[in-house]
Design a protein around this motif. Sequence first.
Motif, PDB file in Angstrom:
ATOM      1  N   TYR A   5      -6.130 -19.185  47.439  1.00 20.21           N
ATOM      2  CA  TYR A   5      -5.076 -19.102  46.427  1.00 20.21           C
ATOM      3  C   TYR A   5      -4.986 -17.668  45.945  1.00 20.21           C
ATOM      4  CZ  TYR A   5      -2.408 -19.658  42.164  1.00 20.21           C
ATOM      5  OH  TYR A   5      -1.462 -19.521  41.192  1.00 20.21           O
ATOM      6  N   GLU A   7      -3.522 -15.601  43.029  1.00 19.17           N
ATOM      7  CA  GLU A   7      -2.955 -15.765  41.689  1.00 19.17           C
ATOM      8  C   GLU A   7      -1.807 -14.788  41.424  1.00 19.17           C
ATOM      9  OE1 GLU A   7      -4.430 -16.366  37.096  1.00 19.17           O
ATOM     10  OE2 GLU A   7      -5.889 -15.859  38.636  1.00 19.17           O
ATOM     11  N   ASP A  10       1.000 -16.293  43.379  1.00 20.79           N
ATOM     12  CA  ASP A  10       1.071 -17.753  43.229  1.00 20.79           C
ATOM     13  C   ASP A  10       1.325 -18.427  44.573  1.00 20.79           C
ATOM     14  OD1 ASP A  10       1.003 -20.237  41.966  1.00 20.79           O
ATOM     15  OD2 ASP A  10       3.136 -20.183  41.470  1.00 20.79           O
ATOM     16  N   LYS A  51       1.961 -23.177  41.815  1.00 21.14           N
ATOM     17  CA  LYS A  51       1.787 -23.833  40.511  1.00 21.14           C
ATOM     18  C   LYS A  51       2.845 -24.899  40.293  1.00 21.14           C
ATOM     19  CE  LYS A  51      -0.403 -19.979  38.135  1.00 21.14           C
ATOM     20  NZ  LYS A  51      -0.242 -18.931  37.115  1.00 21.14           N
ATOM     21  N   GLY A  55       0.970 -27.896  41.737  1.00 20.19           N
ATOM     22  CA  GLY A  55       0.049 -27.830  40.609  1.00 20.19           C
ATOM     23  C   GLY A  55       0.598 -28.323  39.287  1.00 20.19           C
ATOM     24  N   LYS A  58       0.321 -25.664  36.741  1.00 14.17           N
ATOM     25  CA  LYS A  58      -1.000 -25.043  36.595  1.00 14.17           C
ATOM     26  C   LYS A  58      -1.501 -24.617  37.973  1.00 14.17           C
ATOM     27  CE  LYS A  58      -2.567 -28.821  34.977  1.00 14.17           C
ATOM     28  NZ  LYS A  58      -3.399 -29.911  34.517  1.00 14.17           N
ATOM     29  N   VAL A  59      -2.574 -23.848  37.970  1.00 14.92           N
ATOM     30  CA  VAL A  59      -3.207 -23.510  39.251  1.00 14.92           C
ATOM     31  C   VAL A  59      -3.629 -24.827  39.902  1.00 14.92           C
ATOM     32  CG1 VAL A  59      -5.174 -22.385  40.348  1.00 14.92           C
ATOM     33  CG2 VAL A  59      -4.006 -21.259  38.463  1.00 14.92           C
TER      34      VAL A  59
END
Length: 72
Positions: A5, A7, A10, A51, A55, A58-59
């Motif tokens: 992943y 961040e 994303d 996300k 998700g 969210k992560v």
Amino acid sequence: MKISYDEKYDTMYIKLIDEPVECRTLQLSEDVALNIGPNEKLVGIEILDAKQVIGHGKVPSVVLDNLKQAVA
């Protein structure tokens, strides 16, 4: 199998095959693509905007269910 992943962007990548292989990309949607290798074998799955796509804002969490740990 390896799940990565990023961040900053994303993005999530699920790598199903460890060895390097030449792939073609099959775009399932704007955010999801499959990498297909020789003999139509699924090599990896790329998910953009992870996300939102998997998700729920969210992560994304990862749960390994009913897998036995490999002995090295």
